[in-house]
Write a protein that holds these residues in place. Structure first.
Motif, short mmCIF file in Angstrom:
data_model
loop_
_atom_site.label_atom_id
_atom_site.label_comp_id
_atom_site.label_asym_id
_atom_site.label_seq_id
_atom_site.Cartn_x
_atom_site.Cartn_y
_atom_site.Cartn_z
N THR A 147 60.23 14.12 44.78
CA THR A 147 59.45 15.15 44.09
C THR A 147 59.34 14.94 42.59
O THR A 147 58.61 15.66 41.93
CB THR A 147 60.12 16.52 44.30
N ASN A 148 60.07 14.00 42.03
CA ASN A 148 60.25 13.99 40.58
C ASN A 148 59.45 12.91 39.88
O ASN A 148 59.76 12.56 38.75
CB ASN A 148 61.74 13.81 40.25
N VAL A 149 58.43 12.36 40.51
CA VAL A 149 57.62 11.31 39.90
C VAL A 149 56.43 11.96 39.23
O VAL A 149 55.57 12.55 39.88
CB VAL A 149 57.15 10.30 40.96
N ASP A 150 56.37 11.86 37.91
CA ASP A 150 55.26 12.52 37.20
C ASP A 150 54.42 11.53 36.42
O ASP A 150 53.78 11.90 35.44
CB ASP A 150 55.77 13.66 36.31
N GLY A 151 54.37 10.28 36.88
CA GLY A 151 53.46 9.36 36.22
C GLY A 151 53.50 7.94 36.76
O GLY A 151 54.58 7.38 36.95
N TRP A 152 52.32 7.39 37.00
CA TRP A 152 52.15 5.95 37.18
C TRP A 152 51.84 5.36 35.81
O TRP A 152 50.82 5.70 35.20
CB TRP A 152 50.98 5.65 38.12
N GLU A 153 52.73 4.50 35.30
CA GLU A 153 52.47 3.79 34.05
C GLU A 153 51.78 2.48 34.43
O GLU A 153 52.40 1.54 34.94
CB GLU A 153 53.77 3.52 33.29
N LEU A 154 50.45 2.42 34.15
CA LEU A 154 49.64 1.34 34.69
C LEU A 154 50.00 -0.04 34.16
O LEU A 154 49.90 -1.03 34.87
CB LEU A 154 48.14 1.61 34.40
N ILE A 184 44.04 6.31 46.57
CA ILE A 184 45.20 6.50 47.44
C ILE A 184 45.98 7.75 47.06
O ILE A 184 46.43 8.51 47.92
CB ILE A 184 46.14 5.28 47.36
N ASP A 185 46.15 7.98 45.78
CA ASP A 185 46.97 9.08 45.26
C ASP A 185 46.15 9.85 44.23
O ASP A 185 45.93 9.38 43.11
CB ASP A 185 48.24 8.51 44.62
N THR A 186 45.68 11.01 44.62
CA THR A 186 44.86 11.83 43.73
C THR A 186 45.68 12.85 42.96
O THR A 186 45.12 13.64 42.20
CB THR A 186 43.78 12.57 44.54
N VAL A 187 47.00 12.84 43.13
CA VAL A 187 47.84 13.89 42.59
C VAL A 187 48.73 13.41 41.45
O VAL A 187 48.78 14.02 40.37
CB VAL A 187 48.71 14.50 43.70
N ASN A 214 35.76 8.12 32.62
CA ASN A 214 36.47 9.20 33.31
C ASN A 214 37.84 8.74 33.81
O ASN A 214 38.27 9.07 34.91
CB ASN A 214 35.64 9.74 34.48
N THR A 215 38.55 7.98 32.95
CA THR A 215 39.89 7.51 33.30
C THR A 215 40.90 7.82 32.18
O THR A 215 41.81 7.04 31.91
CB THR A 215 39.89 5.99 33.59
N VAL A 216 40.72 8.97 31.54
CA VAL A 216 41.66 9.37 30.49
C VAL A 216 43.02 9.63 31.12
O VAL A 216 43.12 10.34 32.13
CB VAL A 216 41.16 10.63 29.75
N PRO A 217 44.10 9.08 30.57
CA PRO A 217 45.42 9.32 31.16
C PRO A 217 45.82 10.79 31.04
O PRO A 217 45.40 11.50 30.14
CB PRO A 217 46.35 8.42 30.35
N ASP A 218 46.66 11.21 31.97
CA ASP A 218 47.18 12.58 31.95
C ASP A 218 48.24 12.77 30.89
O ASP A 218 48.42 13.88 30.37
CB ASP A 218 47.75 12.93 33.32
N VAL A 219 48.96 11.70 30.57
CA VAL A 219 49.97 11.71 29.50
C VAL A 219 49.71 10.49 28.63
O VAL A 219 49.50 9.38 29.15
CB VAL A 219 51.40 11.66 30.06
N ILE A 220 49.73 10.68 27.30
CA ILE A 220 49.53 9.57 26.38
C ILE A 220 50.89 8.97 26.02
O ILE A 220 51.83 9.69 25.66
CB ILE A 220 48.82 10.04 25.09
N VAL A 221 50.98 7.64 26.13
CA VAL A 221 52.25 6.95 25.93
C VAL A 221 52.07 5.84 24.90
O VAL A 221 51.08 5.10 24.93
CB VAL A 221 52.76 6.34 27.25
N ARG A 468 54.21 15.51 46.04
CA ARG A 468 53.69 15.16 44.73
C ARG A 468 53.25 16.37 43.91
O ARG A 468 53.09 16.25 42.70
CB ARG A 468 52.51 14.18 44.88
N ASN A 469 53.04 17.51 44.56
CA ASN A 469 52.65 18.67 43.76
C ASN A 469 53.39 19.95 44.15
O ASN A 469 52.93 21.05 43.86
CB ASN A 469 51.14 18.90 43.80
#
Length: 565
Positions: A147-154, A184-187, A214-221, A468-469
């Motif tokens: 439950t604790n995954v909050d990001g794919w770092e591409l 595959i993963d929309t969440v 339309n690919t702005v990241p959800d979190v800026i790193v 995931r949510n």
């Protein structure tokens, strides 16, 4: 990884040079000012995190993780093969450590290119990369209890590790990979661009392309790894926010998921400087860099026991309530919190040598006299253990016009120090109230309200579907004895009907908590009670709308606080 940025850091002063030249020239006679009445943000332990910080088994032990109140980690992806810093076998697979990370109250990014064994990464082909992406993402989607995954770092540090000649431009590669993941993963959030250092032009180019595709990241790193990086955080955050606004992009959380250079990472006072600037300038999460060995909380532990720097982070982990304003004096800086329930001020500071002062304003609620305990760390690095902080002094101070001035004499510029300020009499001996906004809020949001305890609460605890949510709030509590406790929950429920959530602690079975309707959302004062049986020491209490092994709650409730008695 240790060997990767030698050229980038060689042009800057090392922290040792700062400590032996710049700091003494300005040291002694400086004042750090703490304004208890000026709230910065709720305590969330922004800087408590690390890259490759956690491995499986007892490396590190949960007992050493709990006191730090870990906020966020970056771990290898499912099936990660990276051999960093001389490692002979891969470690720290994010799925394999997920249960442990969740138990410690943290969330994590998965660093996708660490599926490769080499660093810098050795690109093979687009067919190979896309196959790897599909495998990683499907593994996470199939892990129904995680439950604790909050990001794919591409990608990681594309400014120098992306193979443009073989793979094409990074911007096109970002768009292509982002779109593939979303099939595959929309969440799960997508995060980036993860540059090795902040660069205005790179950020403009990246965000422009991300907006247009339309690919702005959800979190800026991005990373802050130079020896003077903590001096630049304010300017970098401000510049990023200006770019974001100019492009019409809604505000994104900022994560600095690598910070501190190799020469800085084990100096307690430098850690305090990073804590202070991240809290002060609105960073959501930040992580100690992985320069040496994995699974040691980035050098906070040696042989699974604390080093000197551990105690600076432990003091930081003890913070509760609100982060309050600190105003540095020269190199003397710090981070401070005020817990209004316990009437407890916690200041962690460092950076100058000689005789200096901490001026604390806004102490009227603590009474006419306060007890001040001053402690310090050693300065012995990552391979020497320190079993406990050193108590320097304990004294009673008279509060004049709401203020005290505490001398901190004979400071070592490399050490970290703590001031604990409590009422001279009647102070609570253990924490009983835990604010929801200080807890780990997964797929939920923090808000403010004048009627809420300490001014904050957690709402939008809404998700009930897959792992995931799902939405829940995890409280790490520390109690003095193994026994039953009455647990009181402050809440609001504006649905007009009774709402329910699942209650579980220490990984046990779920029971149901019912919340009768209240007057309105965000209006607090209502409570419900139940009984929990806890272990002596640290426990994890979860209140869930949805979670693994829980079928889901009914309706909706907002959480204000949890109180044990």
């Amino acid at each position: 990884m240790r060997y990767r940025r030698t050229a980038a850091t060689a042009a800057t002063l090392t922290v040792l040079a700062l400590l032996t030249t710049t700091v003494p020239a300005q040291a002694a006679g400086n004042t750090l000012t703490v304004n208890v009445g000026s709230v910065v943000r709720p305590v969330t332990h922004v800087a408590s995190g690390g890259l490759y910080a956690v491995d499986t088994g007892t490396k590190p032990p949960l007992s050493q993780m709990y006191p730090l109140k870990l906020n966020h980690l970056t771990q290898p992806p499912p099936g990660g093969q990276q051999l960093g810093n001389g490692a002979t076998q891969p470690c720290c697979d994010g799925l394999q450590v997920a249960g442990k990370v969740t138990s410690a109250g943290a969330q994590q990014f998965y660093r996708m290119p660490d599926i490769y064994p080499n660093f810098p990464y050795r690109w093979i082909s687009w067919a190979d990369w896309e196959s790897k992406v599909r495998t990683m993402v499907q593994a996470r989607v199939s892990a129904g209890s995680v439950t604790n995954v909050d990001g794919w770092e591409l990608w990681n540090e594309p400014d120098w590790t992306w193979n443009t000649a073989a793979a094409g431009s990074f911007l096109a590669g970002w768009t292509r990979t982002h779109r593939l993941i979303r099939t595959i993963d929309t969440v799960t959030p997508i995060v980036g661009p993860s540059h090795s250092y902040y660069n205005h032009t790179w950020m403009v180019d990246f965000l422009t392309n991300a907006r247009n595709t339309n690919t702005v990241p959800d979190v800026i790193v991005w990373h802050e790894l130079g020896n003077d990086s903590y001096l630049n955080v304010q300017a970098h955050v401000a510049d990023y926010r200006a770019i974001e606004s100019s492009l019409g992009i809604s505000p994104r959380p900022i994560s600095i998921n690598e910070y501190a250079s190799p020469s800085q990472v084990d100096i307690p006072s430098v850690a305090v400087h990073y804590m202070a600037v991240f809290e002060r300038h609105g960073v959501r999460s930040a992580e100690r860099a992985y320069w040496y060995e994995a699974g040691t909380l980035n050098g906070l532990l040696h042989n699974n026991a604390p080093t000197a720097s551990y105690w600076a982070y432990k003091w930081y982990g003890d913070m509760a309530g609100n982060i309050v304003q600190t105003v540095p004096g020269s190199w003397l800086d710090g981070v401070a919190s005020y817990d209004s329930t316990r009437r407890f001020v916690n200041v962690v500071l460092g950076g100058d040598s000689g005789n200096n002062t901490v001026r604390v304003n806004g102490l009227g609620a603590l009474g006419s006299q306060v007890r001040v305990t001053l402690s310090r760390t050693n300065t012995t690095g990552r391979t020497t253990n320190q079993s406990a902080p050193v108590t320097v002094s304990a004294a009673t101070y008279t509060v004049a016009n709401g203020s005290i001035s505490v001398p901190v004499n004979g400071m070592d510029a490399a050490a970290a120090y703590q001031l604990l300020i409590t009422p001279a009499s009647g102070a609570a001996t253990w924490q009983q109230r835990y604010e929801a906004e200080n807890a780990t809020a997964v797929n939920a949001n923090r808000f403010s309200s004048g009627s809420a305890s300490n001014g904050g609460y957690v709402g939008r605890i809404d998700g009930t579907a897959n792992s995931r949510n799902q939405s829940f709030v995890d409280f790490i509590v520390n109690v003095p004895a193994a026994r039953s406790y009455t647990m009181t929950l402050g809440y609001a429920n504006g649905t007009g009907a009774t709402a329910t959530q699942g209650l579980a602690y220490n990984g046990g079975a779920y029971s149901t908590i019912s919340y009768p309707p209240t007057a309105a959302w965000g209006v607090f004062g209502s409570t419900v009670n139940t009984t929990v049986t806890l272990n002596a020491g640290y426990n994890v209490i979860r209140l869930a709308k949805g979670a693994p092994n829980f079928t889901g709650g009914a309706g909706y409730a907002e959480l204000d606080y949890l109180h044990l008695s």
